[in-house]
Motif scaffolding. Structure first.
Motif, PDB file in Angstrom:
ATOM      1  N   VAL A 302       0.075   2.874 -24.032  1.00 44.60           N
ATOM      2  CA  VAL A 302      -1.443   1.844 -23.236  1.00 44.60           C
ATOM      3  C   VAL A 302      -0.318   1.065 -22.468  1.00 44.60           C
ATOM      4  CG1 VAL A 302      -2.434  -0.766 -24.134  1.00 44.60           C
ATOM      5  CG2 VAL A 302      -2.333   1.201 -25.468  1.00 44.60           C
ATOM      6  N   LEU A 303       1.163   0.523 -22.345  1.00 45.99           N
ATOM      7  CA  LEU A 303       1.749  -0.190 -21.488  1.00 45.99           C
ATOM      8  C   LEU A 303       1.708   0.984 -20.250  1.00 45.99           C
ATOM      9  CD1 LEU A 303       4.484  -2.400 -22.930  1.00 45.99           C
ATOM     10  CD2 LEU A 303       2.537  -3.457 -21.664  1.00 45.99           C
ATOM     11  N   LEU A 304       2.117   1.679 -20.722  1.00 43.95           N
ATOM     12  CA  LEU A 304       2.354   3.243 -18.958  1.00 43.95           C
ATOM     13  C   LEU A 304       0.945   3.143 -18.834  1.00 43.95           C
ATOM     14  CD1 LEU A 304       4.991   5.166 -20.560  1.00 43.95           C
ATOM     15  CD2 LEU A 304       5.439   3.878 -18.268  1.00 43.95           C
ATOM     16  N   MET A 305      -0.164   3.169 -19.152  1.00 42.38           N
ATOM     17  CA  MET A 305      -1.631   4.173 -19.210  1.00 42.38           C
ATOM     18  C   MET A 305      -1.826   2.748 -17.845  1.00 42.38           C
ATOM     19  SD  MET A 305      -2.088   6.161 -19.376  1.00 42.38           S
ATOM     20  CE  MET A 305      -0.783   8.418 -19.863  1.00 42.38           C
ATOM     21  N   VAL A 306      -2.075   1.036 -18.670  1.00 41.18           N
ATOM     22  CA  VAL A 306      -2.615   0.117 -18.242  1.00 41.18           C
ATOM     23  C   VAL A 306      -1.142   0.153 -16.569  1.00 41.18           C
ATOM     24  CG1 VAL A 306      -3.209  -1.886 -17.851  1.00 41.18           C
ATOM     25  CG2 VAL A 306      -3.469  -0.425 -19.788  1.00 41.18           C
ATOM     26  N   GLY A 307      -0.185  -0.075 -16.791  1.00 43.67           N
ATOM     27  CA  GLY A 307       0.870  -0.740 -16.507  1.00 43.67           C
ATOM     28  C   GLY A 307       1.043   0.792 -14.791  1.00 43.67           C
ATOM     29  N   VAL A 308       0.708   1.837 -15.514  1.00 46.75           N
ATOM     30  CA  VAL A 308       1.977   2.332 -14.021  1.00 46.75           C
ATOM     31  C   VAL A 308       0.524   2.564 -12.972  1.00 46.75           C
ATOM     32  CG1 VAL A 308       2.468   4.633 -12.922  1.00 46.75           C
ATOM     33  CG2 VAL A 308       3.662   3.621 -14.918  1.00 46.75           C
ATOM     34  N   PRO A 309      -1.145   2.815 -13.162  1.00 49.20           N
ATOM     35  CA  PRO A 309      -1.915   2.749 -11.761  1.00 49.20           C
ATOM     36  C   PRO A 309      -2.097   1.328 -11.534  1.00 49.20           C
ATOM     37  CG  PRO A 309      -2.415   3.686 -14.467  1.00 49.20           C
ATOM     38  CD  PRO A 309      -1.294   2.830 -14.442  1.00 49.20           C
ATOM     39  N   LEU A 310      -1.892  -0.338 -12.008  1.00 48.72           N
ATOM     40  CA  LEU A 310      -2.179  -0.805 -12.010  1.00 48.72           C
ATOM     41  C   LEU A 310      -0.747  -1.441 -10.741  1.00 48.72           C
ATOM     42  CD1 LEU A 310      -4.089  -3.221 -13.145  1.00 48.72           C
ATOM     43  CD2 LEU A 310      -2.287  -4.444 -14.129  1.00 48.72           C
ATOM     44  N   LEU A 311       0.541  -0.778 -11.318  1.00 54.44           N
ATOM     45  CA  LEU A 311       1.498  -0.778 -10.355  1.00 54.44           C
ATOM     46  C   LEU A 311       1.670  -0.660  -9.087  1.00 54.44           C
ATOM     47  CD1 LEU A 311       4.323  -2.667 -10.358  1.00 54.44           C
ATOM     48  CD2 LEU A 311       5.218  -0.018 -10.838  1.00 54.44           C
ATOM     49  N   ALA A 312       0.615   0.969  -9.643  1.00 57.06           N
ATOM     50  CA  ALA A 312       0.754   1.416  -8.149  1.00 57.06           C
ATOM     51  C   ALA A 312      -0.336   1.008  -7.564  1.00 57.06           C
ATOM     52  CB  ALA A 312       0.029   3.411  -8.014  1.00 57.06           C
ATOM     53  N   PHE A 313      -1.443   0.349  -7.483  1.00 52.46           N
ATOM     54  CA  PHE A 313      -2.531   0.099  -7.499  1.00 52.46           C
ATOM     55  C   PHE A 313      -1.720  -0.847  -6.027  1.00 52.46           C
ATOM     56  CE2 PHE A 313      -4.910  -3.710  -6.683  1.00 52.46           C
ATOM     57  CZ  PHE A 313      -6.488  -2.943  -5.775  1.00 52.46           C
ATOM     58  N   ALA A 314      -0.874  -2.129  -7.163  1.00 50.83           N
ATOM     59  CA  ALA A 314      -0.637  -3.396  -6.282  1.00 50.83           C
ATOM     60  C   ALA A 314       0.284  -2.864  -4.925  1.00 50.83           C
ATOM     61  CB  ALA A 314       0.157  -3.995  -7.979  1.00 50.83           C
ATOM     62  N   LEU A 315       1.515  -1.662  -5.013  1.00 50.18           N
ATOM     63  CA  LEU A 315       2.064  -1.441  -4.669  1.00 50.18           C
ATOM     64  C   LEU A 315       1.715  -1.287  -3.185  1.00 50.18           C
ATOM     65  CD1 LEU A 315       5.329   0.220  -6.025  1.00 50.18           C
ATOM     66  CD2 LEU A 315       5.202  -1.850  -4.402  1.00 50.18           C
ATOM     67  N   ALA A 316       0.667   0.229  -3.635  1.00 51.43           N
ATOM     68  CA  ALA A 316      -0.089  -0.042  -1.617  1.00 51.43           C
ATOM     69  C   ALA A 316      -1.122  -0.941  -1.526  1.00 51.43           C
ATOM     70  CB  ALA A 316      -1.031   1.511  -2.731  1.00 51.43           C
ATOM     71  N   ALA A 317      -1.681  -1.603  -2.562  1.00 54.13           N
ATOM     72  CA  ALA A 317      -2.571  -2.978  -2.163  1.00 54.13           C
ATOM     73  C   ALA A 317      -1.441  -4.189  -1.030  1.00 54.13           C
ATOM     74  CB  ALA A 317      -2.933  -3.851  -2.761  1.00 54.13           C
ATOM     75  N   ALA A 318      -0.689  -3.601  -1.203  1.00 56.28           N
ATOM     76  CA  ALA A 318       0.207  -4.986  -0.134  1.00 56.28           C
ATOM     77  C   ALA A 318       0.923  -4.040   0.368  1.00 56.28           C
ATOM     78  CB  ALA A 318       2.535  -5.230  -1.381  1.00 56.28           C
ATOM     79  N   VAL A 319       1.192  -2.376   0.833  1.00 55.95           N
ATOM     80  CA  VAL A 319       2.102  -2.332   1.998  1.00 55.95           C
ATOM     81  C   VAL A 319      -0.070  -1.822   2.794  1.00 55.95           C
ATOM     82  CG1 VAL A 319       1.410   0.625   2.815  1.00 55.95           C
ATOM     83  CG2 VAL A 319       3.040   0.172   0.567  1.00 55.95           C
ATOM     84  N   LEU A 320      -0.674  -2.330   2.340  1.00 59.32           N
ATOM     85  CA  LEU A 320      -2.074  -2.091   3.013  1.00 59.32           C
ATOM     86  C   LEU A 320      -1.992  -3.867   4.071  1.00 59.32           C
ATOM     87  CD1 LEU A 320      -4.903  -1.075   4.026  1.00 59.32           C
ATOM     88  CD2 LEU A 320      -5.486  -2.808   1.744  1.00 59.32           C
ATOM     89  N   HIS A 321      -1.399  -4.556   3.300  1.00 56.06           N
ATOM     90  CA  HIS A 321      -2.016  -5.933   3.258  1.00 56.06           C
ATOM     91  C   HIS A 321      -1.177  -6.098   4.365  1.00 56.06           C
ATOM     92  CE1 HIS A 321      -2.885 -10.005   3.041  1.00 56.06           C
ATOM     93  NE2 HIS A 321      -1.442 -10.511   2.783  1.00 56.06           N
ATOM     94  N   LEU A 322       0.736  -5.669   4.458  1.00 54.90           N
ATOM     95  CA  LEU A 322       1.286  -5.513   5.720  1.00 54.90           C
ATOM     96  C   LEU A 322       0.806  -5.111   6.488  1.00 54.90           C
ATOM     97  CD1 LEU A 322       4.377  -5.131   3.275  1.00 54.90           C
ATOM     98  CD2 LEU A 322       3.764  -8.151   5.113  1.00 54.90           C
ATOM     99  N   ARG A 323       0.437  -4.337   6.161  1.00 60.00           N
ATOM    100  CA  ARG A 323      -0.034  -3.181   7.285  1.00 60.00           C
ATOM    101  C   ARG A 323      -1.066  -4.114   8.331  1.00 60.00           C
ATOM    102  NH1 ARG A 323      -1.106   2.429   9.320  1.00 60.00           N
ATOM    103  NH2 ARG A 323      -1.894   1.389  11.271  1.00 60.00           N
ATOM    104  N   GLU A 324      -2.029  -4.462   7.873  1.00 63.80           N
ATOM    105  CA  GLU A 324      -3.052  -5.529   8.313  1.00 63.80           C
ATOM    106  C   GLU A 324      -3.255  -6.566   8.705  1.00 63.80           C
ATOM    107  OE1 GLU A 324      -6.778  -4.537   5.443  1.00 63.80           O
ATOM    108  OE2 GLU A 324      -6.787  -2.645   6.389  1.00 63.80           O
ATOM    109  N   THR A 325      -2.000  -7.332   8.207  1.00 65.53           N
ATOM    110  CA  THR A 325      -1.428  -9.235   8.722  1.00 65.53           C
ATOM    111  C   THR A 325      -0.275  -8.647   9.890  1.00 65.53           C
ATOM    112  OG1 THR A 325      -0.095  -8.726   7.431  1.00 65.53           O
ATOM    113  CG2 THR A 325      -2.355 -10.017   6.693  1.00 65.53           C
ATOM    114  N   VAL A 326       0.060  -7.479  10.394  1.00 66.11           N
ATOM    115  CA  VAL A 326       1.184  -7.455  11.102  1.00 66.11           C
ATOM    116  C   VAL A 326       0.786  -7.417  11.983  1.00 66.11           C
ATOM    117  CG1 VAL A 326       3.035  -5.901  12.218  1.00 66.11           C
ATOM    118  CG2 VAL A 326       3.031  -6.760   9.415  1.00 66.11           C
ATOM    119  N   ARG A 327      -0.262  -6.395  12.088  1.00 64.84           N
ATOM    120  CA  ARG A 327      -0.934  -6.316  13.229  1.00 64.84           C
ATOM    121  C   ARG A 327      -2.062  -8.064  13.883  1.00 64.84           C
ATOM    122  NH1 ARG A 327      -6.241  -2.925  12.777  1.00 64.84           N
ATOM    123  NH2 ARG A 327      -6.688  -5.209  11.940  1.00 64.84           N
TER     124      ARG A 327
END
Lengths: 340, 118
Positions: A302-327
């Motif tokens: 359960v931890l991996l199945m919930v955690g890994v996708p959540l982590l991937a989402f959080a990391l990708a969203a953080a990259v998106l956030h940085l990208r969109e705010t840096v501009r």
């Protein structure tokens, strides 16, 4: 010369995110000053509170609320489509492999009188997810959500029927259930947005469909083609087909407006993370060595199945956030100097 | 472009901003005054609320910038309703009308039956 009231207003407006200030600050100062009483030196309490609230909502609300903006909703429809295609393809591939096996070696269940019994579950899963894919493509949103809910039940049943004979069935199929639930969530989120086909556009949609079809064909070819011919002695044809499929998918995505495209990629990171989580899970518990499913294994699952996708989402969203705010930060510099 | 947002009701400030712009392009402060006039002073939009609504409406494509002017060194941006915005406002007003008709019908029936509490 700047009136003290305007200085106060500009200080309050500083609570808004830079992008919002860049778009509206001058205009808002104009509105605020137009609404001021003659001789007023300080913002009225209600006005100040409204600005603080508006600024906080624009800033903090972006995290929670941004998931409900139209770009995210449009992106969710596309990501859900990918999820449903992935689930249909995974089950469909097993169905085709199974049917081929039956044709060559006969149905092992036939002597028991249950023709095709071994493939009922994969067939049901294939049909269920294909129905979801069709509903998403037809922009029948409510139907898509309902069908995906049914497909989740089919996945659960497919695990349950094998569970008595295969103890690790649920563990091995965790990804399917996780991806199925994620797809339902994406479909629910996408309901008020644009349909996936409208977001992808005609050419983008064609490219992506062609890419998916090519990927499916090459994935099906792989098991039956032990020694595929090499292109220039370097690259097996099947790999080349997969690469071409990938290129078509990327070219298709490229045709989507940038804001939505980036969000699609962020959501796809979570979708793709599900099979990766499954691999991690099987490595972590070592299924060939493990004797039985312990509570520890269930927790890790359960931890991996919930955690890994959540982590991937959080990391990708953080990259998106940085990208969109840096501009935005870059263009903020000239704006600061003339104001006060 | 955004065909299917009609299932979520509009919030009151948003509805009023769209209604104000339905009469023609207006700048921010004119929208505030227009809304106050339309509602007999009941609703006086504040700048934070107004721009939250304008920003969302622009993002959703319901309104767009008509033109910009500088008046007494202040920027004035005029907004206008888009085709999508017009449809959305029409859908919302018919939804509200239906609800009002429904409520009025029930209230009338209640009086006709003498069902009002003593």
């Amino acid at each position: 010369m700047t009136a003290p009231l305007e200085v106060h207003y500009r200080r309050l407006l500083a609570i808004y995110p830079a992008a919002h200030r860049r778009a509206y600050e001058e205009e808002m100062v104009g509105v605020l000053m137009a609404g001021a009483e003659p001789g007023q030196r300080r913002p009225a309490l209600g006005e100040a509170a409204d600005l603080l609230w508006g600024g906080l909502r624009a800033r903090l609300g972006r995290g929670a609320q941004s998931l409900r903006t139209s770009a995210w909703r449009d992106a969710a429809a596309v990501a859900a489509l990918f999820g449903a295609v992935l689930l249909a393809a995974a089950a469909g591939r097993r169905l085709i492999v199974g049917l081929t096996y039956f044709r060559e070696y006969d149905d092992p269940m036939r002597f028991l009188g249950i023709d095709g019994g071994l493939l009922i579950d994969v067939a049901a899963r294939t049909v269920a997810w294909l129905a979801v894919v069709v509903a998403v493509l037809l922009a029948a949103r409510r139907t898509a959500v309902a069908l995906a809910g049914m497909a989740v039940l089919v996945e659960i049943a497919a695990i349950a029927v094998w569970q008595p004979s295969q103890e690790f069935r649920a563990v091995r199929m965790s990804w399917a259930l996780a991806l199925a639930l994620l797809t339902v969530a994406l479909l629910v989120l996408s309901r008020p947005g644009r349909p996936a086909r409208a977001t992808l556009g005609r050419r983008g949609g064609t490219l992506i469909t062609a890419g998916l079809a090519l990927a499916a064909v090459s994935a099906l070819l792989l098991p039956w083609w032990p020694a595929p011919p090499q292109i220039l002695g370097l690259l097996p044809v099947t790999d080349a087909m997969l690469l071409a499929a990938g290129a078509m998918l990327l070219a298709g995505l490229q045709r989507i407006p940038a804001g939505t495209r980036r969000r699609i990629l962020v959501l796809l990171a979570a979708v793709v993370a599900v099979p990766i989580a499954q691999r991690l899970l099987e490595q972590a518990i070592g299924i060939p060595l493990a004797r039985s499913v312990t509570p520890g294994i269930v927790v890790v699952d359960v931890l991996l199945m919930v955690g890994v996708p959540l982590l991937a989402f959080a990391l990708a969203a953080a990259v998106l956030h940085l990208r969109e705010t840096v501009r935005v930060t870059v263009s903020r510099v000239p704006e600061e100097s003339p104001s006060v | 472009m955004l065909p299917d947002m009609t299932d979520t009701p509009l919030r009151e400030p948003t509805f009023l901003v769209l209604t104000a712009l339905a009469a023609g392009p207006q700048h921010g402060y004119a929208v505030i005054e227009d809304v106050a006039r339309m509602t007999d002073g009941r609703v006086r939009l504040r700048a934070g609320t107004l721009y939250a609504a304008l920003d969302r409406l622009r993002t959703d494509g319901l309104i767009e910038v008509d033109r910009e002017e500088v008046v007494q060194s202040r920027l004035r941006r005029y907004y206008r309703l888009t085709g999508v915005g017009e449809k959305r406002l029409a859908a919302e007003s018919s939804r509200l009308r239906q609800q009002a008709t429904l409520a009025e019908g029930r209230l009338r029936a209640r009086h006709d039956l003498g069902g009002a509490p003593a």
